[in-house]
Design a protein around this motif. Structure first.
Motif, PDB file in Angstrom:
ATOM      1  N   LYS A   2       0.828  -1.193   0.000  1.00 44.89           N
ATOM      2  CA  LYS A   2       0.000   0.000   0.000  1.00 44.89           C
ATOM      3  C   LYS A   2       0.873   1.258   0.000  1.00 44.89           C
ATOM      4  O   LYS A   2       0.559   2.245  -0.652  1.00 44.89           O
ATOM      5  CB  LYS A   2      -0.928  -0.027   1.211  1.00 44.89           C
ATOM      6  N   PHE A   4       3.772   1.641  -1.409  1.00 42.19           N
ATOM      7  CA  PHE A   4       4.323   1.875  -2.743  1.00 42.19           C
ATOM      8  C   PHE A   4       3.291   2.492  -3.682  1.00 42.19           C
ATOM      9  O   PHE A   4       3.625   3.323  -4.521  1.00 42.19           O
ATOM     10  CB  PHE A   4       4.863   0.564  -3.333  1.00 42.19           C
ATOM     11  N   ARG A   5       2.036   2.110  -3.538  1.00 45.72           N
ATOM     12  CA  ARG A   5       0.997   2.723  -4.362  1.00 45.72           C
ATOM     13  C   ARG A   5       0.831   4.202  -4.020  1.00 45.72           C
ATOM     14  O   ARG A   5       0.698   5.048  -4.901  1.00 45.72           O
ATOM     15  CB  ARG A   5      -0.333   1.985  -4.156  1.00 45.72           C
ATOM     16  N   ALA A   7       3.144   6.104  -2.668  1.00 41.86           N
ATOM     17  CA  ALA A   7       4.366   6.778  -3.109  1.00 41.86           C
ATOM     18  C   ALA A   7       4.321   7.035  -4.616  1.00 41.86           C
ATOM     19  O   ALA A   7       4.736   8.105  -5.080  1.00 41.86           O
ATOM     20  CB  ALA A   7       5.588   5.950  -2.737  1.00 41.86           C
ATOM     21  N   ASN A   8       3.838   6.069  -5.387  1.00 40.21           N
ATOM     22  CA  ASN A   8       3.728   6.255  -6.841  1.00 40.21           C
ATOM     23  C   ASN A   8       2.728   7.358  -7.178  1.00 40.21           C
ATOM     24  O   ASN A   8       2.964   8.171  -8.080  1.00 40.21           O
ATOM     25  CB  ASN A   8       3.307   4.943  -7.514  1.00 40.21           C
ATOM     26  N   ARG A   9       1.618   7.404  -6.464  1.00 34.00           N
ATOM     27  CA  ARG A   9       0.638   8.459  -6.715  1.00 34.00           C
ATOM     28  C   ARG A   9       1.205   9.841  -6.386  1.00 34.00           C
ATOM     29  O   ARG A   9       0.991  10.804  -7.116  1.00 34.00           O
ATOM     30  CB  ARG A   9      -0.628   8.212  -5.901  1.00 34.00           C
ATOM     31  N   ARG A  11       4.372  10.692  -6.423  1.00 34.90           N
ATOM     32  CA  ARG A  11       5.392  10.980  -7.428  1.00 34.90           C
ATOM     33  C   ARG A  11       4.732  11.458  -8.731  1.00 34.90           C
ATOM     34  O   ARG A  11       5.183  12.437  -9.336  1.00 34.90           O
ATOM     35  CB  ARG A  11       6.234   9.728  -7.685  1.00 34.90           C
ATOM     36  N   ASN A  12       3.658  10.804  -9.127  1.00 35.77           N
ATOM     37  CA  ASN A  12       2.941  11.218 -10.339  1.00 35.77           C
ATOM     38  C   ASN A  12       2.306  12.598 -10.169  1.00 35.77           C
ATOM     39  O   ASN A  12       2.295  13.401 -11.101  1.00 35.77           O
ATOM     40  CB  ASN A  12       1.876  10.184 -10.707  1.00 35.77           C
ATOM     41  N   ARG A  14       3.410  14.988  -8.279  1.00 32.64           N
ATOM     42  CA  ARG A  14       4.481  15.977  -8.291  1.00 32.64           C
ATOM     43  C   ARG A  14       4.965  16.250  -9.708  1.00 32.64           C
ATOM     44  O   ARG A  14       5.328  17.364 -10.047  1.00 32.64           O
ATOM     45  CB  ARG A  14       5.649  15.467  -7.430  1.00 32.64           C
ATOM     46  N   ARG A  15       4.953  15.260 -10.576  1.00 29.61           N
ATOM     47  CA  ARG A  15       5.416  15.409 -11.949  1.00 29.61           C
ATOM     48  C   ARG A  15       4.362  16.038 -12.869  1.00 29.61           C
ATOM     49  O   ARG A  15       4.689  16.570 -13.918  1.00 29.61           O
ATOM     50  CB  ARG A  15       5.806  14.046 -12.520  1.00 29.61           C
TER      51      ARG A  15
END
Length: 73
Positions: A2, A4-5, A7-9, A11-12, A14-15
């Motif tokens: 959970k 990592f999901r 963290a990926n959200r 990161r997305n 922020r980009r």
């Protein structure tokens, strides 16, 4: 997993640049509206001055009445 999901959200998010583009358009639109308002004030001031000048000129001259003379020369 959970973590990592999430963290990926993050990161997305922020980009992503969609919000930045929106802010740019808002600032650009505000600048265009401001310039338009300034131009409108300049045009209004000069138009009122011209109307006053024309009104003074017309009020000082006699207007020829063509209907009482039977038409144009």
């Amino acid at each position: 997993m959970k973590f990592f999901r999430i963290a990926n959200r993050l990161r997305n998010l922020r980009r992503a640049e969609d919000g930045a583009v929106t802010v740019d358009w808002v600032v650009l639109t505000a600048a265009v509206v401001g310039l338009g308002a300034a131009a409108l004030m300049l045009i209004r001031t000069n138009t009122l001055g011209a109307a006053t000048t024309i009104g003074s000129y017309l009020s000082g001259d006699a207007v020829k009445d063509l209907t009482s003379e039977g038409g144009e020369d």
